[in-house]
Scaffold this motif. Structure first.
Motif, PDB file in Angstrom:
ATOM      1  N   PHE A  32       6.368   3.595  -1.240  1.00  0.00           N
ATOM      2  CA  PHE A  32       6.606   4.983  -1.608  1.00  0.00           C
ATOM      3  C   PHE A  32       8.005   5.099  -2.216  1.00  0.00           C
ATOM      4  O   PHE A  32       8.903   4.341  -1.860  1.00  0.00           O
ATOM      5  CB  PHE A  32       6.475   5.904  -0.394  1.00  0.00           C
ATOM      6  N   SER A  48       4.243   9.004  -4.888  1.00  0.00           N
ATOM      7  CA  SER A  48       3.379   7.827  -4.980  1.00  0.00           C
ATOM      8  C   SER A  48       2.385   8.034  -6.110  1.00  0.00           C
ATOM      9  O   SER A  48       1.947   9.160  -6.368  1.00  0.00           O
ATOM     10  CB  SER A  48       2.623   7.615  -3.668  1.00  0.00           C
ATOM     11  N   GLN A  50      -0.451   6.617  -5.780  1.00  0.00           N
ATOM     12  CA  GLN A  50      -1.685   6.413  -5.029  1.00  0.00           C
ATOM     13  C   GLN A  50      -2.345   7.763  -4.707  1.00  0.00           C
ATOM     14  O   GLN A  50      -1.682   8.796  -4.643  1.00  0.00           O
ATOM     15  CB  GLN A  50      -1.391   5.687  -3.715  1.00  0.00           C
ATOM     16  N   GLN A  52      -4.210  10.553  -2.262  1.00  0.00           N
ATOM     17  CA  GLN A  52      -3.850  11.016  -0.922  1.00  0.00           C
ATOM     18  C   GLN A  52      -4.501  10.154   0.165  1.00  0.00           C
ATOM     19  O   GLN A  52      -3.811   9.749   1.107  1.00  0.00           O
ATOM     20  CB  GLN A  52      -4.210  12.493  -0.755  1.00  0.00           C
ATOM     21  N   CYS A  55      -2.566   6.959   0.426  1.00  0.00           N
ATOM     22  CA  CYS A  55      -1.264   7.196   1.078  1.00  0.00           C
ATOM     23  C   CYS A  55      -1.439   7.328   2.582  1.00  0.00           C
ATOM     24  O   CYS A  55      -0.653   6.763   3.355  1.00  0.00           O
ATOM     25  CB  CYS A  55      -0.605   8.451   0.509  1.00  0.00           C
TER      26      CYS A  55
END
Length: 180
Positions: A32, A48, A50, A52, A55
């Protein structure tokens, strides 16, 4: 994408100590970026690329690998959090002789919305969004007589994390200021 991370049940005196500097370092090591924290009660922002869910999985790994106790948490995407905060009712204003709180529905939040509405007292005011519960107790002296004062130990209590009106607005401000 910017995210808000809310941890529950940490740093309550000597109960479940988590140093925010350590957590920022761990989250950064996990990939992150722009990890920041506010106060010492588990309020963090990060960026991020990525999704959710990805994450959430990564954070689950970081927390379970580095702390000897379980830490419940919620991850909230910046656009969704800001949009839901805009839905706060007019009476949730931080003013007067009232206690204003925002409860964050954590990743394991069950279907408690109907249960909650069925138990409210006349001094409780509650409005819900998909991820937030705006709660005001009519007078601070009556707090123990509100339903909020009675939920300790319930599944609902364990699956939410409460922030004050002031802290919630500070988190809104911090996310608004992020330009990533």
């Amino acid at each position: 994408m910017d995210y808000l991370l809310i941890l529950r049940g940490i740093n309550g005196g000597s109960y479940h100590p988590v140093k925010m500097a350590t957590l920022r370092t761990l989250l950064t090591a996990a990939g992150f970026v722009h990890v920041t924290s506010y106060a010492n009660s588990g309020n963090l922002c990060f960026t991020s690329d990525q999704s959710q869910p990805a994450c959430e999985q990564r954070i689950t790994t970081v927390l379970s690998s580095n702390f000897a106790f379980p830490i419940n948490f919620g991850v909230f995407a910046k656009p969704a959090f800001l949009a839901e905060l805009q839905q706060a009712p007019i009476w949730w204003d931080g003013q007067g002789n009232r206690q204003h709180m925002c409860l964050f529905k954590l990743q394991d939040y069950g279907e408690h919305d109907t249960w909650l509405h069925d138990h409210l007292t006349p001094i409780d005011q509650v409005a819900m969004t998909p991820h937030l519960i705006f709660w005001t107790v009519a007078a601070t002296g009556n707090f123990q007589h509100s339903w909020y004062g009675q939920v300790w130990g319930t599944a609902f209590y364990r699956q939410t994390s409460t922030r004050s009106y002031r802290t919630t607005h500070k988190l809104w401000q911090l996310l608004q200021e992020r330009t990533t």
